[in-house]
Design a protein around this motif. Structure first.
Motif, PDB file in Angstrom:
ATOM      1  N   LEU A 132       0.862  -1.376   0.141  1.00  0.00           N
ATOM      2  CA  LEU A 132       0.186  -0.035   0.027  1.00  0.00           C
ATOM      3  C   LEU A 132       0.915   1.104   0.003  1.00  0.00           C
ATOM      4  CD1 LEU A 132      -2.683  -1.029   2.616  1.00  0.00           C
ATOM      5  CD2 LEU A 132      -2.913  -0.945   0.019  1.00  0.00           C
ATOM      6  N   LEU A 133       2.113   1.166   0.789  1.00  0.00           N
ATOM      7  CA  LEU A 133       2.885   2.470   0.887  1.00  0.00           C
ATOM      8  C   LEU A 133       3.526   2.842  -0.694  1.00  0.00           C
ATOM      9  CD1 LEU A 133       4.746   1.826   4.426  1.00  0.00           C
ATOM     10  CD2 LEU A 133       2.746   3.474   3.681  1.00  0.00           C
ATOM     11  N   LEU A 134       3.239   2.054  -1.485  1.00  0.00           N
ATOM     12  CA  LEU A 134       4.089   2.211  -2.861  1.00  0.00           C
ATOM     13  C   LEU A 134       3.184   3.350  -3.617  1.00  0.00           C
ATOM     14  CD1 LEU A 134       4.639  -1.470  -4.047  1.00  0.00           C
ATOM     15  CD2 LEU A 134       6.382   0.311  -3.397  1.00  0.00           C
ATOM     16  N   PHE A 135       1.914   3.469  -3.203  1.00  0.00           N
ATOM     17  CA  PHE A 135       0.921   4.366  -3.683  1.00  0.00           C
ATOM     18  C   PHE A 135       0.563   5.689  -3.065  1.00  0.00           C
ATOM     19  CE2 PHE A 135       0.015  -0.029  -4.816  1.00  0.00           C
ATOM     20  CZ  PHE A 135      -0.039  -0.016  -6.422  1.00  0.00           C
ATOM     21  N   ASN A 136       1.640   5.856  -2.048  1.00  0.00           N
ATOM     22  CA  ASN A 136       1.604   7.334  -1.303  1.00  0.00           C
ATOM     23  C   ASN A 136       0.179   7.535  -0.559  1.00  0.00           C
ATOM     24  OD1 ASN A 136       4.107   7.841  -2.165  1.00  0.00           O
ATOM     25  ND2 ASN A 136       3.562   8.288  -4.103  1.00  0.00           N
ATOM     26  N   PRO A 137      -0.193   6.785   0.068  1.00  0.00           N
ATOM     27  CA  PRO A 137      -1.352   7.080   0.926  1.00  0.00           C
ATOM     28  C   PRO A 137      -0.964   8.037   1.986  1.00  0.00           C
ATOM     29  CG  PRO A 137      -0.629   4.975   1.621  1.00  0.00           C
ATOM     30  CD  PRO A 137       0.256   5.539   0.584  1.00  0.00           C
ATOM     31  N   LYS A 138      -1.836   8.920   2.416  1.00  0.00           N
ATOM     32  CA  LYS A 138      -1.683   9.819   3.928  1.00  0.00           C
ATOM     33  C   LYS A 138      -1.167   8.900   4.764  1.00  0.00           C
ATOM     34  CE  LYS A 138      -4.177  14.158   3.296  1.00  0.00           C
ATOM     35  NZ  LYS A 138      -5.555  14.627   3.495  1.00  0.00           N
ATOM     36  N   THR A 139      -1.894   8.057   5.213  1.00  0.00           N
ATOM     37  CA  THR A 139      -1.663   7.330   6.340  1.00  0.00           C
ATOM     38  C   THR A 139      -2.121   5.837   6.046  1.00  0.00           C
ATOM     39  OG1 THR A 139      -3.640   7.812   7.502  1.00  0.00           O
ATOM     40  CG2 THR A 139      -1.764   9.062   8.210  1.00  0.00           C
ATOM     41  N   VAL A 140      -1.502   4.727   6.477  1.00  0.00           N
ATOM     42  CA  VAL A 140      -1.996   3.436   6.657  1.00  0.00           C
ATOM     43  C   VAL A 140      -1.833   2.855   7.966  1.00  0.00           C
ATOM     44  CG1 VAL A 140      -1.400   1.024   5.639  1.00  0.00           C
ATOM     45  CG2 VAL A 140      -0.924   2.950   4.313  1.00  0.00           C
ATOM     46  N   LYS A 141      -2.998   2.725   8.563  1.00  0.00           N
ATOM     47  CA  LYS A 141      -2.968   2.251   9.860  1.00  0.00           C
ATOM     48  C   LYS A 141      -3.765   0.835  10.033  1.00  0.00           C
ATOM     49  CE  LYS A 141      -2.490   6.130  12.787  1.00  0.00           C
ATOM     50  NZ  LYS A 141      -2.705   7.035  13.704  1.00  0.00           N
ATOM     51  N   VAL A 142      -3.715   0.122  11.237  1.00  0.00           N
ATOM     52  CA  VAL A 142      -4.335  -1.312  11.102  1.00  0.00           C
ATOM     53  C   VAL A 142      -5.406  -1.517  12.176  1.00  0.00           C
ATOM     54  CG1 VAL A 142      -3.684  -3.778  11.741  1.00  0.00           C
ATOM     55  CG2 VAL A 142      -2.084  -2.385  10.156  1.00  0.00           C
ATOM     56  N   CYS A 143      -6.485  -2.218  11.911  1.00  0.00           N
ATOM     57  CA  CYS A 143      -7.580  -2.446  12.880  1.00  0.00           C
ATOM     58  C   CYS A 143      -7.627  -3.966  12.802  1.00  0.00           C
ATOM     59  CB  CYS A 143      -8.721  -1.473  12.736  1.00  0.00           C
ATOM     60  SG  CYS A 143      -9.858  -2.020  13.826  1.00  0.00           S
ATOM     61  N   THR A 144      -7.532  -4.637  13.545  1.00  0.00           N
ATOM     62  CA  THR A 144      -7.569  -6.063  13.756  1.00  0.00           C
ATOM     63  C   THR A 144      -8.606  -6.543  15.022  1.00  0.00           C
ATOM     64  OG1 THR A 144      -6.848  -8.567  13.497  1.00  0.00           O
ATOM     65  CG2 THR A 144      -5.504  -6.865  14.982  1.00  0.00           C
ATOM     66  N   LEU A 145      -9.525  -7.715  14.302  1.00  0.00           N
ATOM     67  CA  LEU A 145     -10.329  -7.825  15.652  1.00  0.00           C
ATOM     68  C   LEU A 145      -9.564  -8.747  16.613  1.00  0.00           C
ATOM     69  CD1 LEU A 145     -13.336  -8.514  16.887  1.00  0.00           C
ATOM     70  CD2 LEU A 145     -13.192 -10.597  15.703  1.00  0.00           C
ATOM     71  N   LEU A 146      -8.607  -9.663  16.163  1.00  0.00           N
ATOM     72  CA  LEU A 146      -7.782 -10.578  17.035  1.00  0.00           C
ATOM     73  C   LEU A 146      -6.485 -10.492  16.735  1.00  0.00           C
ATOM     74  CD1 LEU A 146      -9.996 -13.861  16.375  1.00  0.00           C
ATOM     75  CD2 LEU A 146     -10.275 -12.032  18.272  1.00  0.00           C
ATOM     76  N   ASP A 147      -5.740 -10.612  17.770  1.00  0.00           N
ATOM     77  CA  ASP A 147      -4.149 -10.328  17.685  1.00  0.00           C
ATOM     78  C   ASP A 147      -3.792 -11.503  18.491  1.00  0.00           C
ATOM     79  OD1 ASP A 147      -1.616  -9.809  17.224  1.00  0.00           O
ATOM     80  OD2 ASP A 147      -1.630  -8.030  18.587  1.00  0.00           O
ATOM     81  N   LYS A 148      -2.622 -12.492  17.898  1.00  0.00           N
ATOM     82  CA  LYS A 148      -1.887 -13.683  18.656  1.00  0.00           C
ATOM     83  C   LYS A 148      -0.445 -13.346  18.623  1.00  0.00           C
ATOM     84  CE  LYS A 148      -4.157 -17.383  16.037  1.00  0.00           C
ATOM     85  NZ  LYS A 148      -3.785 -18.510  15.433  1.00  0.00           N
ATOM     86  N   PRO A 149      -0.151 -12.225  19.384  1.00  0.00           N
ATOM     87  CA  PRO A 149       1.300 -11.681  19.499  1.00  0.00           C
ATOM     88  C   PRO A 149       2.322 -12.929  19.836  1.00  0.00           C
ATOM     89  CG  PRO A 149      -0.059 -10.767  21.436  1.00  0.00           C
ATOM     90  CD  PRO A 149      -0.911 -11.711  20.512  1.00  0.00           C
ATOM     91  N   SER A 150       1.984 -13.924  20.475  1.00  0.00           N
ATOM     92  CA  SER A 150       2.945 -15.009  20.563  1.00  0.00           C
ATOM     93  C   SER A 150       3.406 -15.843  19.534  1.00  0.00           C
ATOM     94  CB  SER A 150       2.285 -15.964  21.638  1.00  0.00           C
ATOM     95  OG  SER A 150       1.177 -16.608  21.032  1.00  0.00           O
ATOM     96  N   ARG A 151       2.433 -15.679  18.271  1.00  0.00           N
ATOM     97  CA  ARG A 151       2.952 -16.533  17.125  1.00  0.00           C
ATOM     98  C   ARG A 151       3.722 -15.256  16.201  1.00  0.00           C
ATOM     99  NH1 ARG A 151       2.063 -20.904  14.545  1.00  0.00           N
ATOM    100  NH2 ARG A 151       1.013 -19.703  12.839  1.00  0.00           N
ATOM    101  N   ARG A 152       3.817 -14.121  16.620  1.00  0.00           N
ATOM    102  CA  ARG A 152       4.515 -13.194  15.690  1.00  0.00           C
ATOM    103  C   ARG A 152       6.028 -13.716  15.025  1.00  0.00           C
ATOM    104  NH1 ARG A 152       1.008 -10.793  16.117  1.00  0.00           N
ATOM    105  NH2 ARG A 152       0.908  -8.667  16.675  1.00  0.00           N
ATOM    106  N   GLU A 153       6.139 -13.578  13.640  1.00  0.00           N
ATOM    107  CA  GLU A 153       7.450 -13.657  13.061  1.00  0.00           C
ATOM    108  C   GLU A 153       8.077 -12.580  12.468  1.00  0.00           C
ATOM    109  OE1 GLU A 153       6.878 -17.031  10.279  1.00  0.00           O
ATOM    110  OE2 GLU A 153       6.182 -18.274  11.892  1.00  0.00           O
ATOM    111  N   VAL A 154       7.146 -11.669  12.172  1.00  0.00           N
ATOM    112  CA  VAL A 154       7.793 -10.285  11.636  1.00  0.00           C
ATOM    113  C   VAL A 154       6.987  -9.317  12.491  1.00  0.00           C
ATOM    114  CG1 VAL A 154       8.763 -10.914   9.323  1.00  0.00           C
ATOM    115  CG2 VAL A 154       6.024 -10.428   9.682  1.00  0.00           C
ATOM    116  N   SER A 155       7.656  -8.007  12.653  1.00  0.00           N
ATOM    117  CA  SER A 155       7.040  -7.218  13.604  1.00  0.00           C
ATOM    118  C   SER A 155       6.092  -6.174  12.709  1.00  0.00           C
ATOM    119  CB  SER A 155       8.093  -6.114  14.301  1.00  0.00           C
ATOM    120  OG  SER A 155       7.845  -5.096  14.193  1.00  0.00           O
ATOM    121  N   VAL A 156       4.905  -6.100  13.142  1.00  0.00           N
ATOM    122  CA  VAL A 156       3.793  -4.945  12.373  1.00  0.00           C
ATOM    123  C   VAL A 156       3.067  -4.441  13.533  1.00  0.00           C
ATOM    124  CG1 VAL A 156       2.435  -5.614  10.536  1.00  0.00           C
ATOM    125  CG2 VAL A 156       2.796  -7.456  12.241  1.00  0.00           C
TER     126      VAL A 156
END
Ligand code: IMP
Length: 194
Positions: A132-156
């Motif tokens: 998405l950042l390739l298309f120059n938006p003003k901002t990109v944010k994330v809203c997720t219903l669920l988060d499983k932080p213990s499974r994270r392999e890359v930081s987001v």
């Protein structure tokens, strides 16, 4: 309502040979808690984006149920957009992430809020945000219903989340296992049959 639904699902499982290996999902997050939390998120987003034009970008197909409830809880004019990524297939292991459907003409100079069902390893969101950042938006944010932080392999960066959950495979409220259970009104956990 939940109990009736669960009984119904159990009955269908008993009639369906393919499903015999899996018990009906047990309730992890009840419908009433989800609805309450979605209203809170909607109120928070309405404040945070006051006076801005917001694009709600839903990730098909898992986020659809959350998206529909969240959009109606946000008291702002919204633009609806969707895209589809392939990251999971019919099993419980992550696969390579690919964009398979979705345009980009609405992205430039807009506030984009990605609406996701769940953040697990983080690979899907990582891929999507970079794209998405390739298309120059003003901002990109994330809203997720669920988060499983213990499974994270890359930081987001998860800007808004409904619930943090432990490392379990969950279904319902849009989330599937082998394209089933998306229409459960609660979040349930799948357990192997005894
Ligand atoms: P990630 O790339 O590992 O963060 O995975 C994100 C995607 O995997 C989600 O959008 C879901 O489609 C799927 N996924 C991850 N965990 C679960 C789960 O517990 N149940 C159902 N789908 C899941």
């Amino acid at each position: 309502m939940n109990r009736y639904y669960t009984k119904n699902v159990a009955q269908r499982h008993a009639n369906n040979k393919k499903q015999k290996m899996i018990n009906p999902p047990s309730v992890l997050i009840p419908e009433s808690e989800i609805q309450q939390r979605v209203r809170e998120l909607g109120a928070q987003l309405s404040v945070d984006y006051t006076g801005e034009e917001l694009v709600l970008l839903g990730v098909l197909r898992g986020a659809v149920v959350f998206y529909a409830d969240l959009a109606r809880a946000i008291a702002l004019p919204l633009r609806f957009e969707f895209l589809q990524l392939a990251s999971y297939y019919d099993d419980m292991e992550p696969a390579q992430v690919q964009l398979i459907r979705g345009g980009s003409d609405y992205l430039q100079d807009r506030h984009i809020l990605i609406v996701e069902d769940i953040v697990d390893t983080g690979h899907t969101l990582n891929f999507l945000i970079e794209h998405l950042l390739l298309f120059n938006p003003k901002t990109v944010k994330v809203c997720t219903l669920l988060d499983k932080p213990s499974r994270r392999e890359v930081s987001v960066n998860v800007d808004y989340f409904g619930f943090e959950i432990p490392n379990a495979f969950v279904v319902g409220y849009g989330l599937d296992y082998a394209q089933k259970y998306r229409n459960l009104p609660y979040i349930g956990v799948l357990e192997p049959a005894d």
